[in-house]
Motif scaffolding. Sequence first.
Motif, PDB file in Angstrom:
ATOM      1  N   ASN A 180      -8.745  11.251  -1.870  1.00 44.59           N
ATOM      2  CA  ASN A 180      -9.690  10.280  -2.433  1.00 44.59           C
ATOM      3  C   ASN A 180      -8.991   9.151  -3.172  1.00 44.59           C
ATOM      4  O   ASN A 180      -9.205   8.955  -4.352  1.00 44.59           O
ATOM      5  N   PRO A 181      -8.136   8.376  -2.457  1.00 46.45           N
ATOM      6  CA  PRO A 181      -7.537   7.229  -3.145  1.00 46.45           C
ATOM      7  C   PRO A 181      -8.604   6.182  -3.472  1.00 46.45           C
ATOM      8  O   PRO A 181      -9.628   6.120  -2.800  1.00 46.45           O
ATOM      9  N   PHE A 182      -8.350   5.397  -4.507  1.00 38.26           N
ATOM     10  CA  PHE A 182      -9.271   4.308  -4.839  1.00 38.26           C
ATOM     11  C   PHE A 182      -9.111   3.199  -3.810  1.00 38.26           C
ATOM     12  O   PHE A 182      -8.038   3.042  -3.238  1.00 38.26           O
ATOM     13  N   PRO A 183     -10.140   2.409  -3.579  1.00 36.43           N
ATOM     14  CA  PRO A 183     -10.001   1.287  -2.642  1.00 36.43           C
ATOM     15  C   PRO A 183      -9.206   0.155  -3.274  1.00 36.43           C
ATOM     16  O   PRO A 183      -9.694  -0.973  -3.392  1.00 36.43           O
ATOM     17  N   LYS A 184      -8.025   0.445  -3.710  1.00 42.13           N
ATOM     18  CA  LYS A 184      -7.158  -0.551  -4.328  1.00 42.13           C
ATOM     19  C   LYS A 184      -5.810  -0.475  -3.631  1.00 42.13           C
ATOM     20  O   LYS A 184      -5.629   0.327  -2.716  1.00 42.13           O
ATOM     21  N   TYR A 240      -2.871   3.283 -11.962  1.00 40.41           N
ATOM     22  CA  TYR A 240      -4.224   3.288 -12.541  1.00 40.41           C
ATOM     23  C   TYR A 240      -4.304   4.122 -13.817  1.00 40.41           C
ATOM     24  O   TYR A 240      -4.750   3.641 -14.862  1.00 40.41           O
ATOM     25  N   ASN A 251      -3.851  -2.027   0.916  1.00 41.58           N
ATOM     26  CA  ASN A 251      -4.914  -1.149   0.458  1.00 41.58           C
ATOM     27  C   ASN A 251      -4.590   0.295   0.845  1.00 41.58           C
ATOM     28  O   ASN A 251      -4.173   0.578   1.962  1.00 41.58           O
ATOM     29  N   LEU A 271      -6.470   2.694   1.451  1.00 44.73           N
ATOM     30  CA  LEU A 271      -7.335   3.299   2.466  1.00 44.73           C
ATOM     31  C   LEU A 271      -6.771   3.103   3.866  1.00 44.73           C
ATOM     32  O   LEU A 271      -7.239   3.724   4.814  1.00 44.73           O
ATOM     33  N   GLY A 272      -5.762   2.231   4.000  1.00 43.25           N
ATOM     34  CA  GLY A 272      -5.158   2.024   5.306  1.00 43.25           C
ATOM     35  C   GLY A 272      -4.123   3.083   5.657  1.00 43.25           C
ATOM     36  O   GLY A 272      -3.611   3.096   6.762  1.00 43.25           O
ATOM     37  N   ARG A 327      -0.351   9.861  -7.585  1.00 43.11           N
ATOM     38  CA  ARG A 327      -1.204   9.289  -8.620  1.00 43.11           C
ATOM     39  C   ARG A 327      -1.374  10.277  -9.763  1.00 43.11           C
ATOM     40  O   ARG A 327      -1.368   9.910 -10.933  1.00 43.11           O
ATOM     41  N   GLU A 374     -16.282  10.775  -5.020  1.00 44.78           N
ATOM     42  CA  GLU A 374     -14.866  11.121  -5.061  1.00 44.78           C
ATOM     43  C   GLU A 374     -14.103  10.194  -5.994  1.00 44.78           C
ATOM     44  O   GLU A 374     -13.177  10.622  -6.672  1.00 44.78           O
ATOM     45  N   TYR A 375     -14.489   8.911  -5.998  1.00 46.91           N
ATOM     46  CA  TYR A 375     -13.788   7.970  -6.867  1.00 46.91           C
ATOM     47  C   TYR A 375     -13.956   8.379  -8.320  1.00 46.91           C
ATOM     48  O   TYR A 375     -13.017   8.341  -9.111  1.00 46.91           O
ATOM     49  N   LEU A 396      -7.963  12.088 -13.810  1.00 43.95           N
ATOM     50  CA  LEU A 396      -6.779  11.461 -14.387  1.00 43.95           C
ATOM     51  C   LEU A 396      -6.931  11.283 -15.892  1.00 43.95           C
ATOM     52  O   LEU A 396      -6.065  10.702 -16.541  1.00 43.95           O
ATOM     53  N   LYS A 429     -11.244  -7.234  -0.887  1.00 36.57           N
ATOM     54  CA  LYS A 429     -10.403  -6.475  -1.801  1.00 36.57           C
ATOM     55  C   LYS A 429     -10.546  -4.976  -1.560  1.00 36.57           C
ATOM     56  O   LYS A 429      -9.638  -4.205  -1.829  1.00 36.57           O
ATOM     57  N   LEU A 430     -11.725  -4.555  -1.089  1.00 38.28           N
ATOM     58  CA  LEU A 430     -11.946  -3.129  -0.852  1.00 38.28           C
ATOM     59  C   LEU A 430     -11.454  -2.695   0.518  1.00 38.28           C
ATOM     60  O   LEU A 430     -11.182  -1.536   0.747  1.00 38.28           O
ATOM     61  N   ASP A 431     -11.367  -3.663   1.438  1.00 40.85           N
ATOM     62  CA  ASP A 431     -11.018  -3.311   2.813  1.00 40.85           C
ATOM     63  C   ASP A 431      -9.521  -3.162   2.960  1.00 40.85           C
ATOM     64  O   ASP A 431      -8.757  -3.679   2.169  1.00 40.85           O
ATOM     65  N   TYR A 432      -9.133  -2.455   3.990  1.00 46.52           N
ATOM     66  CA  TYR A 432      -7.706  -2.287   4.197  1.00 46.52           C
ATOM     67  C   TYR A 432      -7.205  -3.100   5.380  1.00 46.52           C
ATOM     68  O   TYR A 432      -6.190  -2.826   5.958  1.00 46.52           O
TER      69      TYR A 432
END
Lengths: 315, 884
Positions: free
Chosen positions: A146-150, A158, A207, A209-210, A223, B746-747, B754, B880-883
């Motif tokens: 579950n990585p963040f979309p960053k 983070y 990103n 998510l890639g 992380r 999940e986020y 953390l 920014k959210l897309d990969y």
Amino acid sequence: MSDSINTETSTDAQASTGTQASTDGESPGIQTTAGESEERVREEWTQYQFDGAAKLSVEDLNVWYGDDHALKDVSMEIPENSVTALIGPSGCGKSTYLRCLNRMNDRIKAARVDGSVELEGTEIYDSNANLVELRKRIGMVFQSPNPFPKSIRENISYGPRKHGDINKGLLARLFGRDDTEAEAELVERSLKQAALWDEVSDRLDDNALGLSGGQQQRLCIARCLAVDPEVILMDEPASALDPIATSKIEDLVEELSKEYTVVIVTHNMQQAARISDQTAVFLTGGELVEYDDTDKIFENPESQRVEDYITGKFG
Amino acid sequence: MSDAYATTDRLVSAESNVYDRGLDATIALSVVGFALGMVTLVGLVPLDAGGSALTGAFATLLAVVVGAVGISGLASYTGVAPITSQRVRGIGIGLVVSAVSLAVLAVALPVTMATLLGVVLLVEALALVAAGATSRAGVVDTEPNMSAGLLAGSVFGAVGLAFGTVIGGALVGFGSPLWAVVALATGAFLLAVTVLPREDVGSTASPALVVATLGLVVVTGVVGVGWQWNPQTLSGGFTGSAVIPVFLLFGTLLSAWSAAKCRAGFGARGREYGAFLVINLNAFLMVAVMATIVLFVTLKGVGYAVHGITVGALTLLVVLSPALVGAVQFARSPAGTSDWNTGVRQLFRVLPLALVGSLGTVLAGVLLTGSTLRYAFTYVVQVNRAGETIDTAITVTPDATVGTLLLIAPALLLAVAFFRAFGSLRSVGTQSARTGSVRQAVPTAILGLVALIGCFLVVGPSPFGLPLGGTLGFAAVVAGTLAAGALAVLPLAGVLASNGSSLAASAQDEAPLFTLGVFGGLGLLTAALVLQPVAAVNPLVGPVNLVPAVALLGAVASLAVAVLTTAARRGSEETITRRLLAEETRLGLVGAAGFTALVGLHVAVTGVSFTVLGVSVANEGSLSWPMVMQAYIPLGLEPGGIMPAIVGTVWLVVGATLFAVPLGLGAAVFLTEYAEQGRFTALVEIATNALWSTPSIVFGLFGAAFLIPRLGGDESLLAGMLVLGFMLLPLVLITSREAIKSVPNEYRDASTALGVTQWETIKSVVLPAAMPGVITGVILGVGRIAGETAPLILVLGSTLNATNAVDVVGGFRFVARPPFVVNDALLTASASLPTQVWAVIAAGVSGSPQMGWATAFILLMVVLTFYAVGITARTYFRRKLDYE
């Protein structure tokens, strides 16, 4: 968020409810899956003796989801710098138990926890417990990556950023207290620890998510490592991954156990046998049945039910 | 395998035969008929057109069809965009055939448009009957089902019922109950014809009957152009000019569906193709309706809206510069590898650049030769209820003055764009001790200037009669400006003075100077520029202002650096060096754009225009657009413009958004993340939905009765903002809640594990992930409130033809007692675009209807601009959210 019961936990809860309903008629009081023989759990089966200090000691832990008694009187001590595997059939409460160790169950409104969990002698269920500090010291890796979309870099930094350990805001930059170098070091160290650095070092700003599933899971581990925890809880970290990614994660877990205390939930008994130092077996009904050296559990278990489970007679 | 499966179909269908081609042509004719139906429905071509008008219309149709099919066919033939589908080819040929035959008919026969449309329907019906019969006779290879099915049957039954009602009413009148018998009989007949026979007959015979009926009615003139039917039960009536196009749309849709089924050989594939065609035509219809609305308003309003535009060529060039940069970027993107296509794609990528380039050259030509470009046209205004034609023109003059806003906006845009492309030049080159100390000193100097600005803001430029601003402030401005100038030339000087072996080598060695020079220079100069008006000084060097002169110097130096590094890059081989030089080029461009923006900012702040080499930057630019930039001129010859209404609408939207978005988003966060899900949240949800569906006039009444008495007792801009804000609030709340809910749990788990607190989690993970959804809600809401008229009439007043705009920014005053900030402009009534349109067109308040249309056009443009801004923001957050 209040109704957000983690999928894993809710299936656990549902499964145990279902079992209860199906077996109540036959033998009231004892819940078993099909093919499971009946026996009483003896206390000495869970008395595991080890050298060195206990990192976490759990005593008489009970968890209810509403009326459903998910975890019953669990007591166990987890030794420092080792890998502890939790195994058992679906719905036996092992994930619930794991989430109790860093109080992630607080996020589930219906869950009620009773008992004591001590981290190096400090009670974490104390009403004055500092949850931020607790979760910094006890990190967690989840079943599905579950990585963040960053970006990859932002994913790693983070935690430290939010804890104020790394400062990269506009003000910090204006006043020349920019921690970019420290961040770069942290990112590199964490990714190297998680054996991901070589694969992503040239695309840290992409990103997350890639990445592929296995890479994402190792990123999640990196992380988690970035906030410098003492204990790492892993909830079936390899169940969504292919064999190659799984073996990478397993190697990583062994490597990590030199410095960290790792508690890992797994469905895969070979995996538990391969990587863990000691194994706890939870069986249907939320009981801890046996807890001992991994070799002992897999070669010569005390409990008939544990032997049946390990040899694949039920579960 | 059982015998039932023994006769399977061929895996690959054979080449098209006559049956297939004929049906392709039928489908094509349906498409043409559908298009003609829409054209006649909106009145582009009148139904009673005949003779030359009709011939002209069909010549246009022929040109359009032949052009479209020809280009596609050529592309296919040469292999650029191969078309392999038999059906698409068939339809292409069919389109040409249909257009040609229609054109021939229009020339050969003395008919009107309406008759020709009826003929189209009759031909369709005949083709369907022929196709059905061919299939039933087993001449062609089809696979029909037992029956066309109950769904199709009931649809045709309903159509039959409607037909029967009309026929029965026409034959026996609605007075006798016989009409119902006729209606039921027709319905039952069509139902039976559809359902009972095999599918190939059932799904061709009924549509053919219906389409043939429609066609006959039109061709025989039973329903002609002048036909009118006013049923007594209805207050309105039907006219032929509306009914015939609707007949055509309906009939062609039906026959397209049926022909598509025949073409694909009935059965499952037939249903698939039929549905595909109908759904496509439907979507086409919808898009066409929307395009028609926009086009209609534009055609009505654009002539008046753009009357008298005059613009300086240089201004246009400056405004064009972002487009130029965008075109260059587009041209640089890779063109792919496929051999033949590469050339075409490259051509395609270069086209925008060529377009902008040619435009720019024309403008430069205007500037250099001093000649004027002029496009003259006329527009009509209403004077004493009589149309009066006024000559006007769009003019491009060789004026070399640029307005401040039109300089600052593109320059800032470019600076930001280049900065976003710029990575970082960190840890490259030799970091000398001296640059290190300068690097330390620059932030200190900026902070000193900022502190001075703060001081002068608080105590004024001359506290206790001491001329502090004139002395200290003056010295600080001069010192800061000179230092900024020195910094700005630093990279250029460094590269030129460096003793590297080549240009590339010295540029690489002096890399630390680049960031220091550009960012330090920009920062210092900005601080000095802001200090200037605060300290009430304006240092001069001879006749020239110091600050813009230095800014210009910085811009030129940065541009020189950019050119220099580009030149060095061409001569360099090493990848790393090339990458570094590219960064330096970008940095130089950031500097050039940024310093240029500062020149504009200086002029805007001080109001003193700045001229160099005949090019001047002034507050009064060379763009004049009367409709948008002028207020109403009472008793003037020229009616002036609607600037106050535009300003009013923009402020209303901005105010409502500022009010509603933080409130709605905050409430959404609380309700979704913090509040216990239960009765309370359910109640809030119901209440929000109810609020969203509350009629806008009710909001207006609330504003008029509740807000206005509490806001000074008069209709005011603030009341309008609040009422529109109330209307926007529920939508923002609903969409934000949905967006936040859809952020995966999940986020949140990951962040909690953390050790990050809930608020930090919401702020840095949940909200960024929910942002595109939130912005979608705001876009929708702004679209609604920007054109809202009813509540504004009640709370804002319907100030018509206002002579001056509200000055909200200048209206702020600071006072020594609560509430400390007052703004009288917010409490005055204002004009707004929707109320202006309403007053001019609907309420018939004096004014030209042409002006109303132009106002509507501009309102449309304003709303579309808000949309564009919102969509850009959403794309930014989504990317920014897309990969990708």
